[in-house]
Every structure is written in C-alpha cells, then in structure tokens.
Design a protein around this motif. Structure first.
Motif, short mmCIF file in Angstrom:
data_model
loop_
_atom_site.label_atom_id
_atom_site.label_comp_id
_atom_site.label_asym_id
_atom_site.label_seq_id
_atom_site.Cartn_x
_atom_site.Cartn_y
_atom_site.Cartn_z
N UNK A 5 41.02 -2.23 27.99
CA UNK A 5 40.49 -2.59 26.67
C UNK A 5 40.24 -1.33 25.85
N UNK A 6 39.76 -0.27 26.50
CA UNK A 6 39.49 0.98 25.80
C UNK A 6 40.79 1.59 25.27
N UNK A 7 41.84 1.57 26.09
CA UNK A 7 43.13 2.10 25.66
C UNK A 7 43.70 1.26 24.51
N UNK A 88 45.42 10.77 34.04
CA UNK A 88 44.75 10.22 32.86
C UNK A 88 44.28 11.35 31.94
N UNK A 89 43.68 12.38 32.53
CA UNK A 89 43.17 13.49 31.72
C UNK A 89 44.30 14.20 30.98
N UNK A 90 45.43 14.41 31.68
CA UNK A 90 46.56 15.08 31.05
C UNK A 90 47.10 14.26 29.88
N UNK A 91 47.26 12.96 30.10
CA UNK A 91 47.76 12.09 29.02
C UNK A 91 46.80 12.08 27.84
N UNK A 92 45.51 12.10 28.12
CA UNK A 92 44.51 12.09 27.07
C UNK A 92 44.56 13.38 26.25
N UNK A 93 44.71 14.51 26.93
CA UNK A 93 44.80 15.80 26.24
C UNK A 93 46.05 15.86 25.36
N UNK A 94 47.18 15.43 25.91
CA UNK A 94 48.43 15.44 25.15
C UNK A 94 48.32 14.54 23.93
N UNK A 165 49.02 5.63 26.25
CA UNK A 165 49.20 4.54 27.22
C UNK A 165 49.89 5.00 28.50
N UNK A 166 50.33 6.25 28.52
CA UNK A 166 51.10 6.74 29.66
C UNK A 166 50.37 6.56 30.98
N UNK A 167 49.07 6.85 30.97
CA UNK A 167 48.31 6.85 32.21
C UNK A 167 47.74 5.48 32.57
N UNK A 168 48.11 4.44 31.84
CA UNK A 168 47.61 3.12 32.21
C UNK A 168 48.19 2.67 33.54
N UNK A 169 49.43 3.09 33.82
CA UNK A 169 50.04 2.78 35.11
C UNK A 169 50.45 1.33 35.27
N UNK A 223 40.95 14.89 22.74
CA UNK A 223 41.33 16.13 23.39
C UNK A 223 40.22 16.68 24.28
N UNK A 224 39.00 16.57 23.81
CA UNK A 224 37.87 17.10 24.57
C UNK A 224 37.38 16.15 25.65
N UNK A 225 38.03 14.98 25.77
CA UNK A 225 37.71 14.07 26.86
C UNK A 225 36.52 13.18 26.63
#
Length: 235
Positions: A5-7, A88-94, A165-169, A223-225
C-alpha cells in the motif's frame, strides 16, 4: 500501512506531482486525438473527445502496469542477490535520485535524466514505427493501441516510478503500483487531450517550478530513506 500500500500510494503521488512532465511528453498524441474529432458533428464532439481521451489513457496506463509487472519480476533477482532490505534500500535511493533530477528539470535547471532516457530510446525505436499503422487515430480501438505504444516512450518520470516498484518482488504489486502511478498522471494528461494539446495553465513556468520543487522534496525524502521504514520488505 503495508509495504504494498505504501508503494502504491507513493507511486500515485509521484504520478500526480510529476504529471506536468507528461504534459510535455504526451501533448502531441493528445492533440492528435483531439484532431480526430474535427470531422464529428459539433453536438457529438464533447462526448467523443472524452471517450477518445479515456481510451488513449487507458492504453497508456495499461502499458505502465505491464512495465510495473516486468520491473517487479526483475526485482526478484535483485532481492535474491542483495537481500530484501538491501534491495529495497537501493531501489528507494535510485528512485529518489531520479525524482530529484526530474524536479530539477521541471524547475528549468537542466535535464540530467536525458542520458537515461536515451537508453530507453533503443526500445522506443522498435516500437514507434507501429504508430504509423494507427494513423489517423479515428477510433477508440486505435486510441487505446496508440496509448499502449506511447506508454513506452522514454520518460524519466516513468523510470522513477519503475525504480520505486522494483523492490516489491511481486509482479501483481508492481502492476497495481504502476497503474496507480498512471492514474496519478491522468488528470493532467486528460486535461491536455480535452484542451486540444494546449495544456493551458499547466505549462506556466510558475506551476512547473512549484511542481518541480514538490517532486524534489519527495525525492529527498525518498533518497534519505524516510519514506519507507526499515524492514518494510522481507522475503
């Protein structure tokens, strides 16, 4: 709030804030759809214009959903290689970086996303010739098909959402998130279609600067998480 839901909510907000970029990218096809109503009797034009616009945007959003499912499926490999939290962190930063660069573009401070969009041009060169078979766009089926093709136009905004959405898996979650992203862009793009490709106030520099600043702020948060709590995605 669950991770999916957050994504989805983040993707919708990104589409809503970044839709001014869509006005520039999709204004041409929207104007073409508007031109297709010229030969229609005046008393039918408003209804036909609405339906043509909805058909085009339905196709466009459908292509985003397909891209979201593909990105999420590719993300399965990313999560397997790096682990759920790191992936997830990498996708969020990108995604955050893409949003910051997109915000800079909307505010008029260059287009650092141009090199990334040029990479997407490789696919677009293969798809764009298909549009010739749809001209003139004089029917709802052709409008929907044109939207499906135009949805693959290289676009930094779309790439930002795909990174999100990349890290949703999960392909279904990726498709729903990108569908929500498309719905976020719908008001601006539909307005352009109904206004005949003009865009009106949405093209004003001040409006673009405000939207760009909001996207940059959203990108910095991402970017800052801060947008997704640690441990939001597992497995």
């Amino acid at each position: 709030m669950t991770p999916d839901i957050l994504i989805i909510a983040s993707a919708f907000l990104l589409g809503l804030l970044g839709s001014l970029h869509c006005v520039g990218m999709c204004g041409g096809i929207a104007g073409m759809l508007h031109a297709a109503t010229v030969s229609v009797p005046a008393n039918q034009m408003p209804r036909r214009r609405w339906l043509m616009t909805l058909a085009y945007n339905g196709g466009r959003i459908g292509s985003y959903a397909v891209a979201g499912a593909i990105a999420a499926l590719a993300g399965v490999t990313l999560l397997a290689m790096l682990g759920a939290e790191t992936g997830r962190a990498l996708a969020q930063v990108v995604s955050g970086l893409f949003m910051i660069l997109l915000g800079l573009y909307l505010t008029g401070w260059g287009n650092a996303l141009a090199p990334v969009e040029r990479i997407g041009m490789q696919l677009w060169r293969r798809l764009s010739p298909l549009t010739r078979h749809l001209l003139p766009v004089d029917g709802y089926g052709r409008a929907f098909a044109a939207g499906m093709i135009w949805g693959w136009l290289p676009c930094g905004l779309v790439y930002s959402a795909l990174a999100l959405v990349l890290a949703s898996g999960r392909p279904l979650a990726g498709a729903v998130a990108m569908g929500a992203f498309g719905l976020g862009t719908l008001p601006a793009v539909a307005a352009v279609g109904l206004l005949g490709g003009e865009g009106g106030p949405m093209r004003r520099p001040m409006v673009r600067r405000v939207a760009g600043s909001l996207i940059m702020l959203f990108g910095i948060v991402m970017f800052t998480g801060l947008a997704m709590p640690r441990g939001a995605l597992h497995g």
